[in-house]
Design a protein around this motif. Structure first.
Motif, PDB file in Angstrom:
ATOM      1  N   GLU A 172      -7.798  -0.320  10.625  1.00  0.00           N
ATOM      2  CA  GLU A 172      -7.152  -0.731  11.760  1.00  0.00           C
ATOM      3  C   GLU A 172      -6.723  -2.240  11.584  1.00  0.00           C
ATOM      4  OE1 GLU A 172      -9.682  -0.700  15.248  1.00  0.00           O
ATOM      5  OE2 GLU A 172      -7.784  -0.764  16.894  1.00  0.00           O
ATOM      6  N   VAL A 173      -6.950  -2.917  10.783  1.00  0.00           N
ATOM      7  CA  VAL A 173      -6.849  -4.648  10.595  1.00  0.00           C
ATOM      8  C   VAL A 173      -5.565  -4.739  10.450  1.00  0.00           C
ATOM      9  CG1 VAL A 173      -7.277  -6.481   9.111  1.00  0.00           C
ATOM     10  CG2 VAL A 173      -9.107  -4.754   9.410  1.00  0.00           C
ATOM     11  N   GLY A 174      -4.498  -3.712   9.609  1.00  0.00           N
ATOM     12  CA  GLY A 174      -3.222  -3.987   9.200  1.00  0.00           C
ATOM     13  C   GLY A 174      -2.499  -3.977  10.411  1.00  0.00           C
ATOM     14  N   ILE A 175      -2.778  -2.910  11.297  1.00  0.00           N
ATOM     15  CA  ILE A 175      -2.035  -2.840  12.426  1.00  0.00           C
ATOM     16  C   ILE A 175      -2.239  -3.913  13.281  1.00  0.00           C
ATOM     17  CG2 ILE A 175      -1.538  -1.377  14.046  1.00  0.00           C
ATOM     18  CD1 ILE A 175      -3.613   0.713  12.602  1.00  0.00           C
ATOM     19  N   GLN A 176      -3.657  -4.248  13.473  1.00  0.00           N
ATOM     20  CA  GLN A 176      -3.637  -5.358  14.380  1.00  0.00           C
ATOM     21  C   GLN A 176      -2.965  -6.692  14.092  1.00  0.00           C
ATOM     22  OE1 GLN A 176      -7.847  -5.284  14.252  1.00  0.00           O
ATOM     23  NE2 GLN A 176      -8.161  -4.291  16.309  1.00  0.00           N
ATOM     24  N   GLN A 177      -2.993  -6.853  12.663  1.00  0.00           N
ATOM     25  CA  GLN A 177      -2.505  -8.215  12.026  1.00  0.00           C
ATOM     26  C   GLN A 177      -0.783  -7.911  12.273  1.00  0.00           C
ATOM     27  OE1 GLN A 177      -3.592 -10.093   8.348  1.00  0.00           O
ATOM     28  NE2 GLN A 177      -1.490  -9.823   7.968  1.00  0.00           N
ATOM     29  N   PRO A 191      11.633   2.846   9.261  1.00  0.00           N
ATOM     30  CA  PRO A 191      10.623   2.161   8.557  1.00  0.00           C
ATOM     31  C   PRO A 191       9.879   3.697   8.432  1.00  0.00           C
ATOM     32  CG  PRO A 191      10.714   0.805  10.409  1.00  0.00           C
ATOM     33  CD  PRO A 191      11.840   1.989  10.471  1.00  0.00           C
ATOM     34  N   PHE A 192       9.227   3.481   7.271  1.00  0.00           N
ATOM     35  CA  PHE A 192       8.119   4.622   6.583  1.00  0.00           C
ATOM     36  C   PHE A 192       6.858   4.198   6.520  1.00  0.00           C
ATOM     37  CE2 PHE A 192       7.169   7.718   3.254  1.00  0.00           C
ATOM     38  CZ  PHE A 192       6.690   8.650   3.939  1.00  0.00           C
ATOM     39  N   ASN A 193       6.728   3.846   5.059  1.00  0.00           N
ATOM     40  CA  ASN A 193       5.325   3.544   4.835  1.00  0.00           C
ATOM     41  C   ASN A 193       5.300   1.787   4.916  1.00  0.00           C
ATOM     42  OD1 ASN A 193       7.303   3.402   2.754  1.00  0.00           O
ATOM     43  ND2 ASN A 193       5.753   3.092   1.185  1.00  0.00           N
ATOM     44  N   SER A 194       4.672   1.422   5.921  1.00  0.00           N
ATOM     45  CA  SER A 194       4.582   0.079   6.187  1.00  0.00           C
ATOM     46  C   SER A 194       3.040  -0.485   6.060  1.00  0.00           C
ATOM     47  CB  SER A 194       4.908  -0.326   7.486  1.00  0.00           C
ATOM     48  OG  SER A 194       6.307   0.158   7.845  1.00  0.00           O
ATOM     49  N   SER A 195       3.072  -1.727   5.432  1.00  0.00           N
ATOM     50  CA  SER A 195       1.740  -2.187   5.110  1.00  0.00           C
ATOM     51  C   SER A 195       1.948  -3.822   5.531  1.00  0.00           C
ATOM     52  CB  SER A 195       1.378  -1.910   3.597  1.00  0.00           C
ATOM     53  OG  SER A 195       2.376  -2.582   2.775  1.00  0.00           O
ATOM     54  N   ALA A 196       0.709  -4.126   5.617  1.00  0.00           N
ATOM     55  CA  ALA A 196       0.459  -5.633   5.832  1.00  0.00           C
ATOM     56  C   ALA A 196      -0.684  -6.300   4.716  1.00  0.00           C
ATOM     57  CB  ALA A 196      -0.119  -5.864   7.146  1.00  0.00           C
ATOM     58  N   PRO A 197      -0.451  -7.425   4.116  1.00  0.00           N
ATOM     59  CA  PRO A 197      -1.392  -8.062   3.396  1.00  0.00           C
ATOM     60  C   PRO A 197      -2.710  -8.633   4.079  1.00  0.00           C
ATOM     61  CG  PRO A 197       0.417  -9.524   3.630  1.00  0.00           C
ATOM     62  CD  PRO A 197       0.586  -8.422   4.479  1.00  0.00           C
ATOM     63  N   HIS A 208      -0.734   8.192   8.579  1.00  0.00           N
ATOM     64  CA  HIS A 208      -1.328   6.917   8.794  1.00  0.00           C
ATOM     65  C   HIS A 208      -3.026   7.093   8.187  1.00  0.00           C
ATOM     66  CE1 HIS A 208      -3.704   3.668  10.147  1.00  0.00           C
ATOM     67  NE2 HIS A 208      -4.080   4.175  11.330  1.00  0.00           N
ATOM     68  N   GLN A 209      -3.547   8.218   8.678  1.00  0.00           N
ATOM     69  CA  GLN A 209      -4.802   8.446   8.374  1.00  0.00           C
ATOM     70  C   GLN A 209      -4.845   9.063   6.955  1.00  0.00           C
ATOM     71  OE1 GLN A 209      -6.346  10.916  11.580  1.00  0.00           O
ATOM     72  NE2 GLN A 209      -5.609   9.601  12.847  1.00  0.00           N
ATOM     73  N   ALA A 210      -3.735   9.693   6.416  1.00  0.00           N
ATOM     74  CA  ALA A 210      -4.236  10.201   5.052  1.00  0.00           C
ATOM     75  C   ALA A 210      -3.786   8.995   3.896  1.00  0.00           C
ATOM     76  CB  ALA A 210      -2.974  11.377   4.842  1.00  0.00           C
ATOM     77  N   THR A 211      -2.939   8.038   4.153  1.00  0.00           N
ATOM     78  CA  THR A 211      -2.664   7.048   3.233  1.00  0.00           C
ATOM     79  C   THR A 211      -3.239   5.812   3.567  1.00  0.00           C
ATOM     80  OG1 THR A 211      -0.598   6.533   4.516  1.00  0.00           O
ATOM     81  CG2 THR A 211      -0.340   8.093   2.686  1.00  0.00           C
ATOM     82  N   GLY A 212      -3.487   5.139   4.745  1.00  0.00           N
ATOM     83  CA  GLY A 212      -3.922   3.618   5.020  1.00  0.00           C
ATOM     84  C   GLY A 212      -2.535   2.895   5.247  1.00  0.00           C
ATOM     85  N   TYR A 213      -1.287   3.424   5.085  1.00  0.00           N
ATOM     86  CA  TYR A 213      -0.281   2.649   5.641  1.00  0.00           C
ATOM     87  C   TYR A 213      -0.295   2.680   7.081  1.00  0.00           C
ATOM     88  CZ  TYR A 213       2.027   2.561   1.071  1.00  0.00           C
ATOM     89  OH  TYR A 213       2.263   2.467  -0.366  1.00  0.00           O
ATOM     90  N   VAL A 214       0.130   1.743   7.670  1.00  0.00           N
ATOM     91  CA  VAL A 214      -0.042   1.565   9.240  1.00  0.00           C
ATOM     92  C   VAL A 214       1.218   2.469   9.883  1.00  0.00           C
ATOM     93  CG1 VAL A 214      -0.335  -0.925   8.893  1.00  0.00           C
ATOM     94  CG2 VAL A 214       1.634  -0.418   9.373  1.00  0.00           C
ATOM     95  N   PRO A 215       0.517   3.041  11.205  1.00  0.00           N
ATOM     96  CA  PRO A 215       1.622   3.865  11.891  1.00  0.00           C
ATOM     97  C   PRO A 215       2.701   3.017  12.216  1.00  0.00           C
ATOM     98  CG  PRO A 215      -0.490   3.190  13.126  1.00  0.00           C
ATOM     99  CD  PRO A 215      -0.477   2.645  11.849  1.00  0.00           C
ATOM    100  N   ILE A 216       3.940   3.731  12.522  1.00  0.00           N
ATOM    101  CA  ILE A 216       5.052   2.872  12.821  1.00  0.00           C
ATOM    102  C   ILE A 216       5.488   2.860  14.375  1.00  0.00           C
ATOM    103  CG2 ILE A 216       6.144   2.734  10.612  1.00  0.00           C
ATOM    104  CD1 ILE A 216       7.968   4.983  11.509  1.00  0.00           C
ATOM    105  N   THR A 217       4.659   3.647  15.028  1.00  0.00           N
ATOM    106  CA  THR A 217       4.858   3.813  16.434  1.00  0.00           C
ATOM    107  C   THR A 217       3.604   3.398  17.043  1.00  0.00           C
ATOM    108  OG1 THR A 217       4.406   6.026  16.641  1.00  0.00           O
ATOM    109  CG2 THR A 217       6.536   5.405  16.446  1.00  0.00           C
ATOM    110  N   LYS A 218       3.752   2.868  18.406  1.00  0.00           N
ATOM    111  CA  LYS A 218       2.587   2.497  19.008  1.00  0.00           C
ATOM    112  C   LYS A 218       1.893   3.919  19.560  1.00  0.00           C
ATOM    113  CE  LYS A 218       4.954  -1.585  20.853  1.00  0.00           C
ATOM    114  NZ  LYS A 218       5.796  -1.936  22.139  1.00  0.00           N
ATOM    115  N   ALA A 219       2.500   4.724  20.026  1.00  0.00           N
ATOM    116  CA  ALA A 219       2.090   6.146  20.120  1.00  0.00           C
ATOM    117  C   ALA A 219       1.019   6.701  19.212  1.00  0.00           C
ATOM    118  CB  ALA A 219       3.099   7.135  20.679  1.00  0.00           C
TER     119      ALA A 219
END
Lengths: 432, 330
Positions: A366-371, A138-144, A337-348
């Motif tokens: 943070e909304v996308g990750i929380q979802q 997984p690389f660039n991950s997003s959520a609606p 994550h911080q540069a693009t807005g895509y969600v981080p893929i690891t919990k760390a």
């Protein structure tokens, strides 16, 4: 001869190469604009961090074009080491066993550790096989997620809806306040695919397609889906939902201009929206359907994953593995994550961004990750459907017809199911 | 009234070159007059002409025959995109394509689109050429203005079309709004179709204009003067004298315009639908691209391209066998 030529050329192009003679690997992707710049930065960071390998990213246009170029290159033996493939194309590449090396195997064979549990739950299954083994990385991950026009909500004196019933309650007030209550970009992803995941409804037989392609059938006419879209079509008629065609930007634009109160976009839209929006905005989860028994679950991940292509020499594969390992490192994930807005893929990486205070400055990020970290339902892990890019084309066509009044909701979803199943049956034959 | 449909030069003396390839010798019982031996160039070495021809032949083979054979072969298989597995399915790909309602709808639209684009761009090109031919003051300014559009590349034309008809900023949408019509390009099928046809025609008119204008200027003044004496009505004169003399140009343009509407409008369509076919009107060639390159369905897309090849072949044969007989290369 050809290899020598390529190597010489690569040598000439790369400045670091002249000194240390590192192994060259290529990375084809489908990103443009600001996101392409970030990809180049990631590659530069990798090249600077070690001297054994050098990676060259190449943009191939859109997601679809990147996949098509990768396929054509593979057929002529000129494939890149790493190819970015988007969510809808996952089945195509995962089904082609022998075209890729599973990311998990690649990492372990080359002496890296791999821990599935280190990844955020919503991300772990989509590019993995039925046993949960990672095929793609997984690389660039997003959520609606749903973006909110803060002014509109203040003016109408209402709260952001959590369910579609709450939407029905607040939308008329937003309309009265002079706003189009809601638009959405790419409804196929948001209100079709992710309706299944968010509300925990089965999308296709054979365990959403994970158990095999033979006899897999789309459940487009699921009663929950028909019921929801009947409501959506009614909202459109009453002026509570605006639809401006299948194009992404056409539906985002009125929100940026402050005419729309709620816009369903991607968590990855955050970076761009911060620059273009003319009014203050916030974001919240995409609403769930309160009439469905077991809803309010996490959504599927959107975006894309990286696949290591087969047929490359061992020293190059080792470099691909090193790069995957580098990419999943906490520091790089947090940077991306911080540069693009895509969600981080690891919990760390999520924890690091929290510790950095990133979400205090940018709560929307943070909304996308929380979802994606919301509880997972049985059907919110992912889907594995062949020729899915074409099925999306059918969905887009029928959705347009619903909103232009050319068809009824029932007929539209019947057409999606019938034509979609024909394509799935065709796809099952490709692996024969 | 003078009948200029039969010009002085006998048609047998200068038969259409291409027509000769398509006319079977069997249909002509009397031996055709053999070309004058003086025109035949003799080479001392029999290999020499082949060497001259070789580059052209190689190009045709590599870029046309080879891919065509590949397309025909792939059309009988359903293939894994990466080329690992292929199942022989006989004519199933053809049956799937021709039997699909969506494909039929696209084929129907393609036919309508081709007819309208060809008719309007030929008609307008001819009208402008006739009018510009009569202009004396500032003629080059008029002509340059009419020709300039041809310099615009199809994707750029598509981009302009996309903006002109944009739902949020498009002036045409505003214009339609003044007449109380809510134009929804990208949502409403026929609104999108009209916009596509308009842009495609606009892009092609200058091309036709150039050819018609040079065709008109190739008509000898003596013929025009004779026509003026024979009939006074401007339109009748145009129909009976000028138009027949323009027929070779018109025939050439007809073929070029049909090809344009079928294939070269791809870029206009691709840009105007913004990468989202959705419920927008599409042409057959766009569908081939969409299924093959975006959908990775190689077998299905190959079958569609073979169907398209057959359509073009049939159209060309019809044009040369029936239509060209009525054209005189005077």
């Amino acid at each position: 001869m050809k290899k020598t030529l390529t190597a010489t050329l690569a040598l000439a192009l790369s400045s670091t190469a002249a000194l240390a003679n590192p192994v060259q690997i290529s990375w084809w992707h489908g990103m443009g604009g600001a996101n392409e710049q970030v990809i180049n930065q990631v590659a530069e960071k990798f090249n600077a961090a070690q001297s054994a390998c050098a990676i060259t990213p190449v943009s191939k246009g859109t997601y679809e074009e990147a996949l098509a170029s990768g396929i054509a290159a593979f057929r002529s033996g000129e494939q890149p080491n790493i190819l970015q493939v988007f969510d809808a194309g996952a089945a195509t590449i995962i089904n082609a066993k022998g075209a890729t090396i599973s990311a998990e195997d690649l990492l372990i064979q080359n002496g890296h550790t791999f821990d599935r549990a280190a990844f955020i739950d919503g991300i772990r299954h989509f590019y993995a096989d039925a046993e949960g083994k990672f095929i793609g990385m997984p690389f660039n991950s997003s959520a609606p997620i749903m973006y909110l026009n803060t002014e509109a909500f203040e003016k109408a004196g209402v709260e952001a809806p959590k369910t579609w019933a709450e939407f029905e309650a607040v939308a008329p007030k937003l309309k009265e306040a002079g706003y189009i209550p809601m638009t959405g970009s790419q409804l196929t992803w948001q209100l079709f695919e992710n309706f299944y995941s968010r509300n925990n409804v089965q999308m296709a037989s054979n365990n959403n397609g994970y158990d095999g392609f033979d006899g897999t059938e789309l459940r487009a006419t699921a009663p929950e889906m028909i019921a929801f879209w009947t409501r959506l079509a009614a909202w459109h008629k009453e002026g509570l939902f605006g639809f401006y065609g299948a194009g992404w930007a056409d539906n985002q634009k009125p929100f940026e201009e402050g005419k729309v109160a709620m816009w369903i976009g991607s968590s990855g839209s955050f970076g761009g929206l911060s620059k273009t929006a003319t009014m203050p905005f916030s974001a919240t989860f995409m609403p769930y359907d309160e009439t469905v028994a077991d809803g309010n679950k996490s959504t599927f991940i959107g975006g894309a994953a990286l696949f290591a292509m087969a047929g490359k020499p061992d020293d190059q594969n080792k470099c691909s593995a090193d790069f995957f390992s580098f990419l999943t490192s906490t520091e790089i994930q947090a940077f991306y994550h911080q540069a693009t807005g895509y969600v981080p893929i690891t919990k760390a990486a999520y924890e690091k961004s929290k510790a950095d205070g990133w979400y205090e400055q940018n709560p929307v990020a943070e909304v996308g990750i929380q979802q994606l970290m919301a509880p997972q339902g049985e059907w919110s892990k992912g889907y594995r459907l062949g020729f899915y890019p074409q099925i999306r084309v059918i969905e887009e066509r029928e959705f347009n017809k619903i909103f232009s009044g050319e068809t009824s909701v029932e007929d539209a979803f019947k057409a999606i199911e019938t034509e979609g199943n024909e394509l799935l049956a065709r796809f099952a034959k490709t692996s024969g | 009234m003078s009948d200029l449909t039969h010009p002085v030069t006998s048609p047998a003396a200068r038969p259409g070159r291409i027509r000769r390839w398509f006319t079977r010798p069997a249909t002509a019982p009397s031996p055709a007059p053999s070309p004058a031996p003086a025109k035949r160039v003799q080479f001392d070495a029999p290999l020499l002409p082949w060497i001259f021809l070789a580059p052209q032949l190689v190009v045709i083979f590599v870029f046309f025959y080879w891919p065509s054979v590949q397309a025909v072969t792939s059309s009988f298989y359903i293939e894994d995109p990466f080329g690992f597995g292929a199942t022989f399915v006989g004519i199933d790909n053809y049956r799937d394509a021709l039997g699909s309602r969506e494909y039929q709808r696209i084929a129907g639209f393609t036919a309508l689109f081709t007819v309208l684009v060809t008719a309007f761009s030929l008609g307008l090109g001819l009208l402008f050429a006739v009018k510009a031919d009569k202009v004396i003051r500032g003629r080059s300014a008029y002509r340059t203005a009419l020709i300039a559009v041809y310099a615009i590349a199809p994707p750029v034309a598509g981009l302009m079309g996309m903006m002109l008809f944009d739902q949020h900023i498009g002036p045409f949408v505003t214009l339609a709004g003044w007449f109380g019509y809510e134009m929804k390009v990208g949502i409403n099928y026929w609104d999108t179709a009209s916009a596509m046809i308009l842009i495609s025609v606009w892009k092609q008119v200058p091309y036709n204009f150039i050819f018609f204008l040079s065709g008109l200027q190739g008509i000898p003044a003596s013929v025009r003067e004779a026509a003026v004496i024979d009939c006074r009505g401007g339109f009748t004169r145009f129909r009976t004298a000028i138009l027949p003399l323009l027929a070779p140009t018109a025939f050439f343009l007809l073929i070029i315009n049909i090809t344009y509407a079928l294939f070269d409008t791809f870029a206009v369509i691709d840009v105007m639908v913004k990468d989202k076919p959705a419920n927008n009107p599409l042409t057959l060639v766009y569908k081939v691209y969409n299924d093959g390159f975006r959908g990775n369905d190689i077998g299905g897309s190959a079958a569609q391209s073979v169907i398209l090849m057959v359509i073009v072949l049939v159209l060309t044969l019809i044009q040369f066998r029936w239509l060209e007989r009525r054209v005189h290369y005077g």
